[in-house]
Design an enzyme around this catalytic site. Structure first.
Site, PDB file in Angstrom:
ATOM      1  CG  ASP A  99      -2.155  -0.840   1.269  1.00 31.89           C
ATOM      2  OD1 ASP A  99      -1.976  -1.765   0.338  1.00 31.89           O
ATOM      3  OD2 ASP A  99      -2.918  -1.033   1.920  1.00 31.89           O
ATOM      4  CG  HIS A 244       2.420  -0.051   4.382  1.00 33.45           C
ATOM      5  ND1 HIS A 244       1.927  -1.007   5.309  1.00 33.45           N
ATOM      6  CD2 HIS A 244       1.080   0.825   4.152  1.00 33.45           C
ATOM      7  CE1 HIS A 244       0.700  -0.772   5.781  1.00 33.45           C
ATOM      8  NE2 HIS A 244       0.269   0.213   5.154  1.00 33.45           N
TER       9      HIS A 244
END
Length: 279
Positions: A99, A244
């Site tokens: 992400d 992430h």
């Protein structure tokens, strides 16, 4: 003298034939000539006869019948009441997701590791980051990764008005389409904060909501070993792993992927990306 007369007659005959040929060609090209000459050849089977000349762009938009896959009308994306947390168990399958990117400091290293092991992953990108790093979206497309929508600026959707949520989603889908090639079919709410508006607007834009099963909490920078342990301990058929590639120092995430990815593969897991027909 007789030889000269024969040559003169031959030249006259050839000139006459050329004149008739030119006239015939002109008549064939004249409007309505098809009604006077031989019948025109029938159109290709399945293709309607054109009533007017088509512009070049229209020819490209109207391929001959029989070429390419059959055209189907996509079904309407359902409005869900909760996000999908995993993909249906299909053997030992794991989905890796990243992400907040793309970030030029960390995303390329993650892509390099994925390429080294010949696996694909999902990247839920923020439109603002994608706008400034279009080349990374193009690389994701070239290497077969799936790009999802993670809003433009990573806001808390539950605190926004509906029209602002729509803008966050639409702007991101626009920039993804521009640089990745297609609009995203998956959506993930920042912070995992979903509400009715997010589900409805995502469905209107043709996106399915995907959350996660295993949260590495790598954004807290817990240490590479801890991230690796969370992935390996949580691995199971159909799980979706959250990591992430932007939003802070993601060097631990990069190093952890280099460790747990080969371990997952050696353990018999198939690292893949979800398909819409799963749902």
């Amino acid at each position: 003298m007789q030889k000269d007369q024969l040559l003169t007659r031959r030249r006259a005959l050839l000139a006459g034939a050329a004149t008739l040929g030119a006239a015939g060609m002109a008549a064939a090209l004249a409007p309505g000539a098809g009604n006077r000459g031989a019948p025109a050849s029938p159109p290709v089977a399945g293709a309607p006869a054109a009533r007017r000349p088509l512009r070049p762009s229209e020819y490209r938009l109207r391929p001959l019948t029989g070429y390419g896959p059959p055209r189907t009308v996509p079904g309407r994306t359902p409005v869900r009441e909760e996000p999908l947390l995993k993909v249906p168990d299909n053997g030992r399958t794991v989905v890796l997701t990243f992400d907040d990117g793309p970030d030029p400091r960390y995303t390329p290293e993650i892509l390099d590791t994925l390429a080294r092991h010949e696996v694909r992953a999902m990247f839920f990108v923020c439109g603002e980051m994608a706008h400034y790093n279009p080349g990374l979206l193009a690389r994701m497309a070239d290497e077969g990764h799936v790009v999802g929508n993670h809003t433009w600026s990573h806001p808390l959707l539950t605190s926004l008005r509906r029209r602002t949520v729509r803008s966050e989603m639409e702007r991101t889908s626009d920039v993804v389409e521009r640089h990745y090639g297609t609009r995203p079919e998956w959506f993930r709410a920042p912070y995992g904060a979903w509400n009715r508006a997010a589900f409805e607007l995502g469905a209107e834009l043709g996106m399915e909501p995907l959350a996660w099963t295993v949260d590495t909490l790598d954004w807290t920078e817990p240490g590479t070993r801890t991230i690796v342990s969370r992935v390996e301990d949580g691995a199971a058929p159909g799980v979706v792993v959250l990591s992430h590639d932007a939003g802070g120092d993601r060097s631990q995430s990069v190093k952890a992927l280099r460790s747990y990815l080969p371990h997952l593969l050696d353990s018999g897991y198939h690292v893949t990306v979800p398909r819409r027909e799963y749902v």
